[in-house]
Design a protein around this motif. Structure first.
Motif, PDB file in Angstrom:
ATOM      1  N   LEU A 226       0.728  -1.311  -0.010  1.00 59.01           N
ATOM      2  CA  LEU A 226       0.000   0.014  -0.061  1.00 59.01           C
ATOM      3  C   LEU A 226       0.940   1.199   0.024  1.00 59.01           C
ATOM      4  CD1 LEU A 226      -2.988   0.059   0.160  1.00 59.01           C
ATOM      5  CD2 LEU A 226      -2.673   0.696   2.439  1.00 59.01           C
ATOM      6  N   VAL A 227       1.816   1.245   0.813  1.00 64.65           N
ATOM      7  CA  VAL A 227       2.869   2.454   0.852  1.00 64.65           C
ATOM      8  C   VAL A 227       3.557   2.663  -0.482  1.00 64.65           C
ATOM      9  CG1 VAL A 227       4.917   3.259   1.952  1.00 64.65           C
ATOM     10  CG2 VAL A 227       3.124   1.934   3.194  1.00 64.65           C
TER      11      VAL A 227
ATOM     12  N   ILE B 206       6.264  19.446  -8.439  1.00 66.75           N
ATOM     13  CA  ILE B 206       6.712  19.664  -7.128  1.00 66.75           C
ATOM     14  C   ILE B 206       7.869  18.734  -6.840  1.00 66.75           C
ATOM     15  CG2 ILE B 206       5.546  19.335  -4.856  1.00 66.75           C
ATOM     16  CD1 ILE B 206       2.806  19.085  -6.455  1.00 66.75           C
ATOM     17  N   HIS B 207       8.632  19.647  -6.011  1.00 68.45           N
ATOM     18  CA  HIS B 207       9.886  18.867  -5.465  1.00 68.45           C
ATOM     19  C   HIS B 207       9.571  18.068  -4.057  1.00 68.45           C
ATOM     20  CE1 HIS B 207      12.674  20.989  -7.990  1.00 68.45           C
ATOM     21  NE2 HIS B 207      11.802  21.975  -7.882  1.00 68.45           N
ATOM     22  N   MET B 208      10.045  16.798  -4.140  1.00 66.73           N
ATOM     23  CA  MET B 208       9.799  15.875  -2.978  1.00 66.73           C
ATOM     24  C   MET B 208      10.977  15.370  -2.210  1.00 66.73           C
ATOM     25  SD  MET B 208       6.599  13.181  -3.303  1.00 66.73           S
ATOM     26  CE  MET B 208       7.346  11.627  -2.688  1.00 66.73           C
ATOM     27  N   LEU B 209      10.845  15.454  -1.110  1.00 63.30           N
ATOM     28  CA  LEU B 209      11.812  15.011  -0.242  1.00 63.30           C
ATOM     29  C   LEU B 209      11.456  13.858   0.806  1.00 63.30           C
ATOM     30  CD1 LEU B 209      14.980  15.667   0.705  1.00 63.30           C
ATOM     31  CD2 LEU B 209      13.870  16.928   2.503  1.00 63.30           C
ATOM     32  N   SER B 210      11.744  12.656   0.594  1.00 64.76           N
ATOM     33  CA  SER B 210      11.246  11.605   1.667  1.00 64.76           C
ATOM     34  C   SER B 210      12.467  11.081   2.469  1.00 64.76           C
ATOM     35  CB  SER B 210      10.772  10.483   0.671  1.00 64.76           C
ATOM     36  OG  SER B 210      10.639  10.896  -0.753  1.00 64.76           O
ATOM     37  N   LEU B 211      12.053  10.982   3.760  1.00 60.91           N
ATOM     38  CA  LEU B 211      13.148  10.570   4.631  1.00 60.91           C
ATOM     39  C   LEU B 211      12.823   8.827   4.903  1.00 60.91           C
ATOM     40  CD1 LEU B 211      13.041  13.359   5.150  1.00 60.91           C
ATOM     41  CD2 LEU B 211      12.999  13.113   7.369  1.00 60.91           C
ATOM     42  N   VAL B 212      13.949   8.385   5.080  1.00 55.48           N
ATOM     43  CA  VAL B 212      13.952   7.070   5.420  1.00 55.48           C
ATOM     44  C   VAL B 212      15.288   6.713   6.622  1.00 55.48           C
ATOM     45  CG1 VAL B 212      14.756   4.744   4.726  1.00 55.48           C
ATOM     46  CG2 VAL B 212      13.463   6.051   3.279  1.00 55.48           C
ATOM     47  N   VAL B 213      14.348   6.307   7.685  1.00 52.56           N
ATOM     48  CA  VAL B 213      15.270   6.356   9.003  1.00 52.56           C
ATOM     49  C   VAL B 213      15.579   4.834   9.217  1.00 52.56           C
ATOM     50  CG1 VAL B 213      15.610   6.899  11.334  1.00 52.56           C
ATOM     51  CG2 VAL B 213      14.046   8.270   9.883  1.00 52.56           C
ATOM     52  N   GLU B 214      16.794   4.384   8.745  1.00 52.60           N
ATOM     53  CA  GLU B 214      17.211   2.909   9.005  1.00 52.60           C
ATOM     54  C   GLU B 214      18.494   3.001   9.109  1.00 52.60           C
ATOM     55  OE1 GLU B 214      13.745   0.733   6.974  1.00 52.60           O
ATOM     56  OE2 GLU B 214      15.710   0.109   8.208  1.00 52.60           O
ATOM     57  N   GLU B 215      18.889   1.766   9.932  1.00 49.58           N
ATOM     58  CA  GLU B 215      20.223   1.499  10.439  1.00 49.58           C
ATOM     59  C   GLU B 215      20.792   0.369   9.335  1.00 49.58           C
ATOM     60  OE1 GLU B 215      21.854   2.999  13.132  1.00 49.58           O
ATOM     61  OE2 GLU B 215      20.178   4.009  14.070  1.00 49.58           O
ATOM     62  N   GLY B 216      21.828   0.303   9.189  1.00 49.22           N
ATOM     63  CA  GLY B 216      22.378  -0.882   8.453  1.00 49.22           C
ATOM     64  C   GLY B 216      21.443  -1.193   7.035  1.00 49.22           C
ATOM     65  N   GLU B 217      21.179  -2.402   7.288  1.00 46.81           N
ATOM     66  CA  GLU B 217      20.454  -3.183   5.940  1.00 46.81           C
ATOM     67  C   GLU B 217      18.980  -2.511   5.990  1.00 46.81           C
ATOM     68  OE1 GLU B 217      20.273  -7.375   4.025  1.00 46.81           O
ATOM     69  OE2 GLU B 217      22.146  -6.651   5.285  1.00 46.81           O
ATOM     70  N   LEU B 218      18.676  -2.246   4.809  1.00 51.38           N
ATOM     71  CA  LEU B 218      17.321  -1.302   4.489  1.00 51.38           C
ATOM     72  C   LEU B 218      16.519  -2.658   4.426  1.00 51.38           C
ATOM     73  CD1 LEU B 218      18.013   1.415   1.915  1.00 51.38           C
ATOM     74  CD2 LEU B 218      17.354   1.588   4.274  1.00 51.38           C
TER      75      LEU B 218
ATOM     76  N   HIS C  60      11.389  -3.652   1.524  1.00 54.27           N
ATOM     77  CA  HIS C  60      10.206  -2.721   0.438  1.00 54.27           C
ATOM     78  C   HIS C  60      10.851  -1.329   0.192  1.00 54.27           C
ATOM     79  CE1 HIS C  60       7.290  -5.691   0.772  1.00 54.27           C
ATOM     80  NE2 HIS C  60       7.385  -6.199   2.027  1.00 54.27           N
ATOM     81  N   ILE C  61      11.372  -0.949   1.458  1.00 50.57           N
ATOM     82  CA  ILE C  61      11.979   0.542   1.271  1.00 50.57           C
ATOM     83  C   ILE C  61      13.051   0.287   0.294  1.00 50.57           C
ATOM     84  CG2 ILE C  61      13.237   2.367   2.660  1.00 50.57           C
ATOM     85  CD1 ILE C  61      11.495   1.987   4.724  1.00 50.57           C
ATOM     86  N   ASN C  62      13.912  -0.688   0.211  1.00 52.19           N
ATOM     87  CA  ASN C  62      14.903  -0.401  -0.835  1.00 52.19           C
ATOM     88  C   ASN C  62      14.217  -0.298  -2.132  1.00 52.19           C
ATOM     89  OD1 ASN C  62      17.598  -0.491  -0.968  1.00 52.19           O
ATOM     90  ND2 ASN C  62      17.939  -2.676  -0.868  1.00 52.19           N
ATOM     91  N   LYS C  63      13.235  -0.964  -2.440  1.00 54.45           N
ATOM     92  CA  LYS C  63      12.407  -0.848  -3.625  1.00 54.45           C
ATOM     93  C   LYS C  63      11.884   0.517  -4.055  1.00 54.45           C
ATOM     94  CE  LYS C  63       9.760  -4.618  -4.566  1.00 54.45           C
ATOM     95  NZ  LYS C  63       8.292  -5.231  -4.389  1.00 54.45           N
ATOM     96  N   LEU C  64      11.622   1.128  -2.818  1.00 53.07           N
ATOM     97  CA  LEU C  64      10.945   2.384  -3.056  1.00 53.07           C
ATOM     98  C   LEU C  64      12.019   3.424  -3.224  1.00 53.07           C
ATOM     99  CD1 LEU C  64       8.369   3.034  -0.512  1.00 53.07           C
ATOM    100  CD2 LEU C  64       8.041   3.020  -2.835  1.00 53.07           C
ATOM    101  N   ILE C  65      13.233   3.277  -2.529  1.00 56.78           N
ATOM    102  CA  ILE C  65      14.206   4.591  -2.675  1.00 56.78           C
ATOM    103  C   ILE C  65      14.894   4.933  -3.888  1.00 56.78           C
ATOM    104  CG2 ILE C  65      14.526   4.533  -0.208  1.00 56.78           C
ATOM    105  CD1 ILE C  65      17.234   3.343  -0.791  1.00 56.78           C
TER     106      ILE C  65
END
Lengths: 261, 193, 241
Positions: free
Chosen positions: B142-143, B159-171, B174-179
């Motif tokens: 969904l995300v 529109i400029h977009m800035l997204s944050l990902v707060v992660e340590e070490g390995e992502l 799903h987020i990895n796919k997104l970034i």
């Protein structure tokens, strides 16, 4: 409006029919709630009127208008001096006629509408105010809790209320009537046509009532025999009895008195 | 106190966001505070532009505590997705409270509404804080769908977009796919600068 | 015949319909209580009114004062549109009363009289948009499916000829996917909009779906719907598993 009669030593209230009083050995004990059961043709509406025409009485009439009652009483030569009639019959007829009149002519009413005025009214934003229509059952219990109620009160008949209200509501109201009557030491008479609303309700009514009078008609060959039975008399078991009666130009005439106990 | 770390972050972010349409900042939790500080400095500096700050990580109130009266940032509208669902019932004209972080479509609607009222000559920025938090409350697919939609919309409307990902070490996978959908990824490490 | 379109002012909805609903169509707005039917209808009326199209709102379920006080909460609502008569809100119950229809069940004659009055009002006010909220409460008083069909059909035909677009709200029990209480209203309507909800992570998300629209090539995708002080807003619903 009503004068409280000084309570004397007499513990009974006269029904207004001498022989009935003597059948009851004095009348109806004060504070008693009496149920009058009758089959159609027994003339119990005449009995009711005869009781009503005597003493300080308040009569709730659901099946006859005040006019009808007064003319019947006149025919029998009764002159009730302290009778007040709450004419539910007329009031009910007025209401149903009104509704019926409305219903039969929605087409006509549409034609008669002034559209501009209608739109103005309907978009006026005022909440609809309906004319307060008094609930008849409510009226009964209200009158009964009023302290200025005459000695004798008659409801003729319960049939009407059974058509309009739930049995449980009616029974609740009857209990209120019974309780306040007991406190005021008056006499309440309630009539009910036998066989109209089921045996269960009749049984319930008989158990609520302190006294049950039942009017019966038995066909014998080409004539009818009419009997008035005192079916129940709380705390006066020996007063249970039955009497044959006729109705002549003076009203109820009880003929023979038979004691069951 | 001007921290060189914060100052550096701000410069990096500002340059990237001006050059690229969508930027993702991946950072360890320990640097979150610094990045927020840097972002607020950015918003302050680009005060003639319209910003939308979507917070799923911290309640709006927390930003008020950190930075004081936010009316000094009149060009920023906050969309707070977590206060209501955490039972925080506050009101602020500068913040739009959304009932729940699951109501992603509401975010889309609010963004649309804010930018519709922004004047033509303003540049438009969205800060999404953060993808990691969104993943906590929602099904990952969904995300991903939401992010795609948002990104496409941002692209089509400049529109400029800035997204944050707060992660340590390995992502997270799903987020990895997104970034990698972003035009630019900035990874903040402890050794950064 | 070529028809113009009737915009609701709800962007995504109009876009789906190719600009708006076909002028003169009858649309059933289906949803359980609290699903936003009344708001949708009001927004439809107000949007028309702002372009000078007159509208009438017949309410049965809610008293007038309650309806208007709810409306005041929305930014799109403009009191002056009611004051100057561009939008007329009519309490149908007063009409029932004036027609002497206080019984629960109407005869054919009653129904015709009622239909007649609604038509007369639409004509008198020269409305281009009409709402009955709710048709369910009205159908409740009609005695048979035939009467319901006849009523909606006659009303729809009359209003179509007057190029008046009509929204009828249909109340259904919660969490059901039927279009009407009596199973007949939906067959007569030209279009159906379904207001429902989906569950996501324990939260309920309002949805809107165009289920049917005669003569319009529309998609059946679901929209997430929000009701805020701005009124109804839509965004494509993210697919939930």
């Amino acid at each position: 409006m009503y004068e409280w009669i000084e309570r004397d030593e007499v513990d009974f209230i006269s029904t207004g029919i001498d022989k009935l009083d003597s059948l009851l050995e004095g009348g109806i004990p004060k504070g008693f709630f009496t149920l009058i059961l009758g089959v159609p043709g027994s003339g119990f509406e005449i009995l009711i009127k005869q009781i009503a025409s005597n003493g300080n009485t308040l009569l709730f009439s659901t099946c006859e208008t005040e006019e009808e009652i007064m003319s019947t009483m006149k025919r029998f030569g009764w002159n009730p001096e302290n009778l007040e009639i709450v004419d539910i019959a007329s009031e009910y007829a007025k209401r149903t006629l009104l509704v019926h009149g409305k219903r039969s002519s929605s087409y006509q009413r549409r034609i008669d509408l002034d559209l501009k005025e209608l739109i103005a009214e309907c978009s006026g934003g005022k909440p609809i105010e309906r004319g307060e229509e008094e609930d008849f059952l409510n009226m009964l219990s209200k009158r009964f809790t009023d302290s200025r109620i005459p000695e004798k009160t008659i409801v003729h008949s319960l049939d009407f209320f059974l058509d309009q209200y739930q049995q449980s509501e009616i029974i609740k109201t009857l209990h209120i009537m019974k309780m306040s009557n007991m406190k005021k030491k008056g006499a309440v008479f309630v009539s009910l046509t036998k066989g109209v609303c089921g045996e269960l309700f009749e049984r319930k009514m008989e158990s609520i009532a302190d006294c049950v009078l039942e009017l019966e008609v038995i066909r014998k060959g080409t004539s009818f025999d009419r009997y008035l039975a005192v079916k129940k008399m709380k705390n006066y078991a020996r007063k249970i009895g039955i009497a044959r009666y006729i109705i002549d130009e003076s009203g109820f005439v009880l003929e023979t008195v038979e004691r069951i106990l | 106190m001007v921290s060189t770390l914060v100052e550096g972050l701000k410069e990096r972010v500002l340059t990237s966001i001006s050059m690229y349409q969508s930027v993702c900042v991946v950072l360890p939790g320990t640097n979150y505070q610094d990045l927020i500080q840097a972002l607020f400095n950015c918003m302050r500096e680009k005060h003639t532009d319209q910003w939308v700050y979507i917070t799923v990580t911290r309640p709006f109130d927390n930003f008020v505590k950190m930075f004081g009266d936010l009316s000094r940032y009149p060009n920023v509208v906050f969309i707070d997705c977590i206060s209501r669902s955490s039972g925080i019932m506050k009101r602020d004209d500068q913040c739009i409270y959304i009932e729940s972080p699951t109501m992603l479509e509401r975010i889309t609607m609010e963004i649309k509404h804010i930018f519709r009222n922004a004047s033509e000559d303003m540049e438009k920025f969205i800060v999404l804080d953060s993808l990691t938090s969104l993943m906590i409350y929602n099904d990952p697919t969904l995300v991903i769908e939401f992010f795609y939609q948002l990104l496409n919309r941002a692209r089509s409307e400049d529109i400029h977009m800035l997204s944050l990902v707060v992660e340590e070490g390995e992502l997270d996978r799903h987020i990895n796919k997104l970034i990698y959908l972003n035009d630019k990824i900035i990874k903040v490490r402890d050794t950064f600068i | 015949m070529t028809f113009g379109v009737c915009e609701t002012g709800i962007e995504e909805l109009d876009a789906q319909m190719g600009g708006g609903f076909p002028v003169g169509s009858t649309i059933l707005i289906v949803g359980s209580s609290g699903s936003g039917k009344t708001t949708l209808c009001m927004q439809f009326l107000v949007n028309g009114a702002k372009k000078g199209e007159k509208g009438v709102f017949f309410t049965i379920t809610e008293p007038l004062f309650k309806l208007t006080s709810n409306l005041e909460k929305f930014e799109f609502f403009d009191r002056s549109l009611v004051d100057d008569g561009t939008i007329t809100i009519i309490d149908l119950r007063i009409i029932f009363e004036r027609l002497g229809l206080d019984a629960e069940k109407y005869t054919v004659e009653d129904t015709n009289a009622l239909l007649g009055v609604i038509k007369d009002i639409a004509k008198e006010l020269n409305v281009k948009r009409l709402v009955i909220d709710s048709i369910t409460a009205l159908c409740y008083r009609l005695q048979s499916k035939e009467m319901i069909r006849d009523f909606i059909f006659k009303l729809g035909t009359f209003l179509a000829a007057k190029e008046c677009t009509t929204f009828l709200t249909s109340e259904i029990p919660p969490k059901t996917f039927i279009f009407s209480q009596y199973g007949i209203e939906e067959f007569i309507a030209d279009g159906i909009i379904f207001l429902g909800e989906v569950e996501r992570g324990g939260d309920l998300i309002r949805t809107l779906q165009i289920v049917k629209m005669r003569g319009v090539d529309h998609s059946r995708i679901k929209y997430a719907m929000s009701i805020t002080s701005r009124g109804i807003e839509l965004a494509p619903l993210l697919k939930t598993r």
